[in-house]
Design a protein around this motif. Structure first.
Motif, PDB file in Angstrom:
ATOM      1  N   TYR A  10     -10.167  -2.138 -15.725  1.00 19.35           N
ATOM      2  CA  TYR A  10      -9.466  -1.067 -15.013  1.00 19.35           C
ATOM      3  C   TYR A  10     -10.226  -0.636 -13.774  1.00 19.35           C
ATOM      4  O   TYR A  10     -11.438  -0.767 -13.689  1.00 19.35           O
ATOM      5  N   ASP A  11      -9.429  -0.183 -12.823  1.00 21.84           N
ATOM      6  CA  ASP A  11      -9.947   0.400 -11.582  1.00 21.84           C
ATOM      7  C   ASP A  11     -10.040   1.899 -11.852  1.00 21.84           C
ATOM      8  O   ASP A  11      -9.017   2.577 -11.971  1.00 21.84           O
ATOM      9  N   HIS A  57     -15.533   1.909 -13.190  1.00 23.09           N
ATOM     10  CA  HIS A  57     -14.601   0.810 -13.431  1.00 23.09           C
ATOM     11  C   HIS A  57     -14.990   0.014 -14.671  1.00 23.09           C
ATOM     12  O   HIS A  57     -16.101   0.133 -15.178  1.00 23.09           O
ATOM     13  N   ASP A  87      -3.308  -0.331 -12.279  1.00 21.16           N
ATOM     14  CA  ASP A  87      -4.775  -0.215 -12.263  1.00 21.16           C
ATOM     15  C   ASP A  87      -5.402  -0.427 -13.644  1.00 21.16           C
ATOM     16  O   ASP A  87      -6.601  -0.171 -13.829  1.00 21.16           O
ATOM     17  N   ILE A  88      -4.613  -0.933 -14.590  1.00 24.87           N
ATOM     18  CA  ILE A  88      -5.139  -1.350 -15.898  1.00 24.87           C
ATOM     19  C   ILE A  88      -4.605  -2.745 -16.185  1.00 24.87           C
ATOM     20  O   ILE A  88      -3.410  -3.001 -15.980  1.00 24.87           O
TER      21      ILE A  88
ATOM     22  N   LEU B 123      -7.297  -6.751 -10.470  1.00 24.34           N
ATOM     23  CA  LEU B 123      -6.886  -5.415 -10.027  1.00 24.34           C
ATOM     24  C   LEU B 123      -7.818  -4.831  -8.975  1.00 24.34           C
ATOM     25  O   LEU B 123      -7.408  -3.970  -8.193  1.00 24.34           O
ATOM     26  N   PHE B 124      -9.063  -5.302  -8.910  1.00 22.26           N
ATOM     27  CA  PHE B 124      -9.987  -4.770  -7.911  1.00 22.26           C
ATOM     28  C   PHE B 124      -9.665  -5.273  -6.501  1.00 22.26           C
ATOM     29  O   PHE B 124     -10.150  -4.733  -5.528  1.00 22.26           O
ATOM     30  N   ARG B 126      -6.292  -5.957  -5.671  1.00 21.26           N
ATOM     31  CA  ARG B 126      -4.831  -5.919  -5.529  1.00 21.26           C
ATOM     32  C   ARG B 126      -4.377  -5.244  -4.245  1.00 21.26           C
ATOM     33  O   ARG B 126      -3.292  -5.551  -3.739  1.00 21.26           O
TER      34      ARG B 126
END
Lengths: 246, 246
Positions: A10-11, A57, A87-88, B123-124, B126
Motif C-alpha cells: 500500500y501507498d 508504505h 492505493d492498496i 501502486l508506487f 501508478r
C-alpha cells in the motif's frame, strides 16, 4: 473455516496509518470493507504482522483472516483487488494452516528507508523519500550501524507512548547504501521493532551522516537506554515495510 | 515592469490540468494565487508555453509574467516556492527581455511518456506511468516512429475538439527505449503539438508494440488525416512535459 494469508502493498500517503480508527481512512478498514462486500456485509477481521504509521508504505505487509467462503486460493487476490481502492494491492493470497498467526509467528521483518540526497527537492518522489539537502557520510553511518546490529535493549530507539515492557530486540542487518545518483537506502532487518524504532534509528544515522553525531556515540546512546539521548524521529514518507518472514 | 521567465515542475495528479477553470484546482490558478500574495492581492497573469491536461505532469514547463516588484531574479524561485503547494516547484527564475513570450517563442518541446511494462501493477508508480501488461515489440514501435518523424499534417493525431486549423507540425525526434527492467520511455521532440497529440501517438505506438497494428500502416494513417484511423488516446498519467526550448 479456511485461513487465508495475504501479502499486501500500500501507498501510505492518503491513510491515517494501518489500524482501524473511527471516522478515519485506514488500510485495515479499507481491506475489511472489501472483505465485508464479499461476505454479505458481515465483518471479517484481519490480523496483520503489525501496524504502520500514517504516511508509511508497505511493499510486503502480511495479514490473515478466516472465512467460510469456498473461494479457490488463487482467486482471492483478484477478487479483493477488484474491490480495493487504487492505493492498496493484494500481491498474493494463499490458504494456510489453522495455527498460522500473522503477528505471533513473525520471524523477521525488513524495513527500507529511502533518502533523496541532493540540493533540490523532487516533487515526483516526495511521497516515497525523505529529502536530505547535504551529502551524507555513508562510511560513518555504516560504522554507527555496526553498533546497532545485534541483541540490545533498544529503549533509546522507542517512542515514549508505548505499552511494551520488554524492549530487547535483535537487529540482524542494518546497512546504508547509495542506490542511484541521488538516492540512498537504509535497509534494516530485525526480529521485531519497537514503536517508531526504524524512524528513530534513521534520525540517529542521519545525524551521524551529517556529522552532528560521532558514530562512536551510538553504542553509548544504546547503553544509556534513554530516548532523549537519541536523535529526532525521521519523517514517515521515506519508510516502507518491505518484507515479513515467517 | 520586469519580465520574469520561470521553469516549473508539477505533479499533475491532483490538478484539473494547467489552465484556470472556475472552481477547479489548476496549476495556473495556484501559481497566480502565490503571485497575488506577493503583489498585495493584485492579479498577476502568467503565460505558459501551452496547456497540459488533468493528470499530465511537467518537469520543465515554462511561463512568464510581468511585475512592478524589484525582487532580485535569484530570489523569485525561493519566494514563490515558499507560497506554493507541495505539488508545484519553481526550478528556476530569471529576468528576460520585454519581447520574450513563453508561448509564441517556443522553438521545440520535449515530452516523455513512461510505461510500466510487466504483469503486475505497481501502486508506487501508478501516478507517473501507464501500466502495460504484455511485453512490447520495441523494434516495431521504433519502426513506426520513423514514419511519424518529419513534417506532416497530423490531423490523424489531433483530438476532435480543437480550434486549430493548421495541423502541420514537425517531429524532430521520436524513440522508444527501455530504461529499467520494467520501464520503457517514449521520447518525442517537436516544433509544437496538437491537442492530445502525444497521447494519441502513444496509443498508436502501443497498438504497434502489441501487434494490433502493423508498423507500415502508420504512414498510411498519417496520409489519411483521419483521427478515427489512429488508435485510442493513451491515459494522461504516463505523460510529462519534459522541456521547452526557446
Amino acid at each position: 473455516m479456511t485461513k487465508i494469508k495475504c501479502t499486501v502493498a500500500y501507498d501510505g500517503s492518503r491513510f491515517h496509518g494501518y489500524q482501524v480508527q473511527p471516522g478515519k481512512r485506514t488500510v485495515q478498514s479499507e481491506i475489511q470493507a472489501a472483505l465485508a462486500r464479499m461476505h454479505h456485509g458481515q465483518l471479517v477481521k484481519i490480523v496483520a504482522s503489525g501496524r504502520t504509521d500514517a504516511g508509511v508504505h508497505a511493499h510486503g505487509q502480511v495479514f490473515h483472516f478466516e472465512t467460510p467462503l469456498r473461494v479457490p486460493e488463487d482467486r482471492w487476490a483478484v477478487a479483493l483487488n477488484s474491490l480495493l481502492p487504487d492505493d492498496i494491492y493484494i500481491r498474493q493470497a494463499e490458504a494456510v494452516a489453522d495455527q498460522f498467526h500473522a503477528r505471533y509467528d513473525v520471524k523477521k521483518k525488513e524495513y527500507r528507508y529511502r533518502l533523496l540526497v541532493r540540493a533540490e527537492p523532487d516533487l515526483f518522489r516526495r511521497a516515497f523519500t525523505t529529502h536530505i539537502k547535504q551529502p551524507l557520510d555513508l562510511d560513518a553511518m555504516n560504522q554507527a550501524a555496526e553498533a546497532i546490529i545485534g541483541t540490545h535493549d533498544f529503549s533509546c530507539f522507542c517512542a515514549a507512548n508505548t505499552e511494551v515492557n520488554d524492549k530487547v530486540r535483535t537487529i540482524y542487518h542494518l546497512s546504508v547504501q547509495q542506490e542511484k545518483d541521488d538516492e540512498t537506502v537504509i535497509r534494516v532487518v530485525g526480529s521485531g521493532f519497537l514503536y517508531q524504532m526504524v524512524r528513530i534509528i534513521t534520525g540517529t544515522l542521519l545525524d551521524v551522516g551529517t556529522h552532528k553525531l560521532d558514530p562512536n556515540q551510538v553504542a553509548v546512546i544504546i547503553a544509556g537506554r534513554d530516548r532523549q539521548a537519541a536523535s529526532a524521529t525521521a519523517p514517515p514518507q521515506g519508510l516502507t515495510l518491505w518484507q515479513v518472514t515467517y
